[in-house]
Design an enzyme around this catalytic site. Structure first.
Site, PDB file in Angstrom:
ATOM      1  N   GLU A   1      67.570  64.387  24.570  1.00 37.04           N
ATOM      2  CA  GLU A   1      67.863  64.511  25.995  1.00 37.04           C
ATOM      3  C   GLU A   1      66.616  64.344  26.874  1.00 37.04           C
ATOM      4  OE1 GLU A   1      69.003  66.353  23.596  1.00 37.04           O
ATOM      5  OE2 GLU A   1      71.088  66.965  23.920  1.00 37.04           O
TER       6      GLU A   1
ATOM      7  N   LYS B   1      69.255  89.660  21.665  1.00 36.05           N
ATOM      8  CA  LYS B   1      69.050  90.367  22.926  1.00 36.05           C
ATOM      9  C   LYS B   1      69.336  91.842  22.711  1.00 36.05           C
ATOM     10  CE  LYS B   1      70.270  86.038  24.884  1.00 36.05           C
ATOM     11  NZ  LYS B   1      71.419  85.120  24.936  1.00 36.05           N
TER      12      LYS B   1
ATOM     13  N   TRP C   1      64.190  90.508  24.385  1.00 33.39           N
ATOM     14  CA  TRP C   1      64.541  89.437  23.466  1.00 33.39           C
ATOM     15  C   TRP C   1      63.667  89.492  22.219  1.00 33.39           C
ATOM     16  CZ3 TRP C   1      65.746  84.327  26.548  1.00 33.39           C
ATOM     17  CH2 TRP C   1      66.797  84.590  27.446  1.00 33.39           C
TER      18      TRP C   1
ATOM     19  N   THR D   1      73.109  62.626  20.084  1.00 33.59           N
ATOM     20  CA  THR D   1      72.594  63.828  19.427  1.00 33.59           C
ATOM     21  C   THR D   1      73.645  64.285  18.434  1.00 33.59           C
ATOM     22  OG1 THR D   1      73.622  65.344  20.976  1.00 33.59           O
ATOM     23  CG2 THR D   1      71.430  64.555  21.538  1.00 33.59           C
TER      24      THR D   1
END
Lengths: 545, 545
Positions: A330, A439, A444, A185
């Site tokens: 992943e 936040k 959120w 990655t």
């Protein structure tokens, strides 16, 4: 109580033998720039055996890493098939990375052999002296004699190398948990991180890909693999095609709309896989150069979110259904696929199609909030997406001391670093990267959703939303706006525009009018730089009245 | 080199949680005799949890065997889902076996609990005193009070038992190689033999079933499961439906054409699975009671070979494609499926559809001749079919000293006991059982193909071909013929008829005209008895001139 079932592994070597006999008539077709070059899976079997013999003669043993620096083409598929089947590890290098990243990755993986397309020698040659472990370079479809190599590297020509080898090879049965392929990655911070896929994980992921819940592959389908084979194993399409007997179409280096459409005219694919920008280009080309592409019943799109207008245009103008999918290096690429539920009306189905997609049985999923609590799959509760399953990574390969030392795992689950929500019926919507979500007072705010809404205002060219510290609310959104040429809009106007879809407490107080939003090397909004400029007082902030 | 992938099992407990949440709106519908009873997979999740709690309370631990004596219905699916998920072993008893076989099997498996349909109490009650290990009987949809049980057995009513339990259960993660279900083969010789399926084998087999190469299942499909859940896990359909979100239709005890068609009218299945006789009955009923069943795009048939005329009639009259499949208890049911190749003309495709089908990637296959040599997959070389793979058994469960002591395994491969040939593209044709094939002068003659040809003569009602000793050729075919009422044909006529499709050396010399061919308890030609009668000189043989 044990079962009486045989202990037989999920093995890519057995898959290769199966595909190249039972599906011997299926084909892989490569675009040459002017026409196509086609080989059957039967021929692939013979040539994969020759590749395995050649690599054995060059001293490649089990677990040794064999790299490729290639486009999507039939020869790349031969190497793809041969290397894991002989028990070695295929490492497809991302030709688009920066040279220093490529050198780091090839050295970190300890690649011993590299297969290079002749058309990529100009890119590859300057890297070669820095590749410390490479001993052999094999040039495919090109002039091996033109490659200047250091003394410890031997250069071979692919076809000559194969020509002297037998067309059968006794591929071993490899433990299903053994390494088969690997991929790195290229995160924005720290060194790239390696993920090592097993025979088991690739087998299960490919098998999933063949199901109707994903791509629905069988010998009846012809699949155009535009997604590069150096991007997470081309979403496992090579292995899924071999397993199902679906034929493959490969564009090689010809990724512009014109040659892609020429290949489509020649090969009439029924499935395709690519990132959104490829589809945008094809759509634009079709507007001026009409062509019937209705043979393409499903076009899979991943890598980033698809604009709804693009999906609508393909469906209405060309009879092609764009299917959204999501995954990451992943998670072996395809983890969710946005086929809508069968029992919902069209308008509701459409909303489902805009999500990242529905989870399959083998990818367990949960949403974890800021305090580490698992929140319900109610379609609204936000948190970090965590996943678990046999094709999800549980670690990174030999992490270096200088690698990003973030906390990537939580009690056996992979932390994706993405903030999202999941519906009761298992559809995922991602709203932000964890490091970018804001936040504020315990709630959120998605920076991505908010900046998309700001950018929907006609006066705005681009806008980035990022979190800044706030004494009362911990964090508040700040908007960096670049207005369109000649356009004009003030904070009151833009806030009023946002108020259509955001609650009053969510509306940002801080606005910075900039000439252009700073970007990363891959063209994304650089919110790290924005936060740094804000902290240093280098952004001129207009406060909402 | 190990991969970095997570070590996560293929687990039916996780599959249950997945199916009953993500696919909570999918349904299982049972025919009651007059109408349907439908529950969602969401409700199935709650009820499976209640079943697990109830069994735990009754003392069922991991690996304990829990039997069912039930038709295909929604409650059977609840038990199917709950038992393996809690780590116990589901043993679906074949209600059609002889009482002594049922008693042997239940005692050999050491079943502790039995779920019984109320409609089967008359069959079950006489067995109960002989079931040595059973401690609890749970009556489903019936009068538990009516069951007279021995003192060591407690009788429960299913709904009452469930009503007092919580609707969630913390299903454990079970090792993927652990036993999940079991099934006995009722061979014609010796005691029945048990096969124990693992979580892994069922998971992989169900996953295969969902692919387009097999049944192609997704939430869009509604699958009519006529094949009994006591026949090799109903070909894994219950697990495949849960995995893919396909809905299920269950006929319960109503297996006659009329109620099956009523259920089809109510539930409009897109897929179905049953043995050929079921389809013959439905076809006959449709001739006198027309009904549109074109919603059924693919009807899967296994258990024995399908008459081509039946396939043609369904396709031409009703727009239903009959798909032939083959497997056995030892191979988790579906091993080959006869979808024809995509690249062949119609008449050739039709020949492919009459085979037993094409092997999938996870079932390795070979043909072994009389001397133990592996012969080519050339579409003509005959030999015993041997298979290998993760859903093929490698042993029988706790074989008893009196069990058939045949040699069932060959160097890790299962010997199927079937004689057949395989095409280069992996399509299997079975021609005989190994014990019935006739080995004449080193060449093999299929008794089944020859008797089918004899029976194609209009004067013949039935005919069985069996091998008899011969001094010169080792073995020669002998034909037992029963002529049709009022018909007449002599040996010269019948041999001339056979000569159309058989070589001169293959034509049988020995013919026995009988009133009826002797049959086994399950209605098959009893060739063992024919061979015994021949050896004892009790068959009147006419020799060809």
């Amino acid at each position: 109580m044990r079962s009486t079932m045989q202990d037989q592994p999920l093995s890519l070597s057995r898959l290769l033998r199966y595909a190249t006999t039972v599906h011997a008539r299926s084909t892989v077709t490569t675009w040459t720039g002017e026409t196509t070059r086609t080989r059957t899976y039967g021929e692939l079997g013979a040539r994969a055996a020759q590749v395995a013999h050649a690599l054995t003669r060059l001293g490649v043993h089990r677990s040794d890493r064999v790299a490729t620096f290639m486009w999507n083409n039939g020869e790349h598929l031969e190497v793809y098939a041969a290397v894991p089947a002989m028990g070695a590890v295929l490492h497809a290098l991302n030709i688009r990375l920066f040279p220093e990243q490529l050198v780091y990755i090839a050295n970190h993986a300890e690649d011993r052999v590299v297969f290079v397309d002749g058309s990529l020698l100009d890119t590859f040659t300057p890297l070669l002296p820095q590749l410390a472990t490479v001993r052999h370079v094999i040039v495919v479809n090109g002039d091996a004699g033109a490659l200047e190599a250091p003394a410890h590297v031997t250069v071979h020509a692919y076809e000559q190398l194969l020509a002297q080898e037998p067309a059968t090879y006794d591929f071993p049965v490899v433990d299903e948990d053994a390494a088969a392929t690997m991929c790195y990655t290229s995160g924005t911070t720290g060194d790239p991180k390696g993920v090592v896929y097993s025979h088991r994980s690739l087998y299960l992921h490919a098998m999933h890909l063949t199901t109707p819940g994903a791509m629905g592959l069988s010998p009846r389908e012809r699949c155009l693999a535009i997604v590069p084979m150096f991007h997470v194993n081309a979403w496992s399409l090579p292995f899924a095609a071999l397993m199902s007997g679906a034929s493959l179409l490969m564009p090689d280096q010809h990724l512009q709309p014109e040659p892609l459409l020429a290949l489509m005219a020649a090969g009439r694919p029924t499935r395709a896989a690519a990132v959104p920008t490829i589809w945008s280009g094809i759509l634009a080309r079709l507007a001026s150069h009409p062509q019937d592409i209705s043979h393409l019943s499903e076009a899979f799109v991943g890598g980033s979110a698809v604009p709804p207008a693009l999906m609508q245009a393909f469906e209405e103008r060309h009879g092609v259904r764009i299917v959204h999918a999501w995954g990451m290096t992943e998670t072996s690429a395809v983890s969710t696929v946005a086929h809508p539920p069968a029992d919902r009306p069209d308008d509701e189905a459409w909303q489902y199609r805009l999500t990242q997609g529905q989870f399959p049985a083998l990818v367990e999923h949960r949403i974890v909030d800021d305090e580490g609590a698992v929140v319900p799959h109610d379609g609204s509760s936000l948190g970090e997406l965590q996943v678990r399953g046999p094709w999800v990574t549980g670690a990174y390969y030999a992490p270096s001391p200088t690698a990003d030392a973030g906390d990537h795992f939580d009690d056996g689950w992979l932390r994706t670093g993405d903030i999202g929500r999941i519906t009761p019926d298992g559809y995922l919507t991602l709203v932000d990267r964890a490091k970018d979500v804001i936040k504020s007072g315990g709630e959120w705010i998605s920076s991505v959703e908010m900046e998309n809404d700001v950018m929907a205002h006609p006066a705005v060219a681009e806008a980035a939303v990022f979190g800044v510290p706030d004494d009362r609310w911990d964090e508040r959104p700040c908007v960096a706006v670049a207005l369109a040429d000649g356009a004009d809009a003030d904070v009151i106007t833009l806030r009023a525009h946002l108020a259509d879809s955001w609650a009053r407490w969510q509306l940002p107080e801080r606005w910075a009018f900039v000439d252009a939003v700073p970007k990363t090397s891959v063209g994304k909004f650089d919110k790290k730089t924005l936060r740094r400029l804000y902290a240093a007082g280098e952004l001129a902030i207009t406060y909402a009245p």
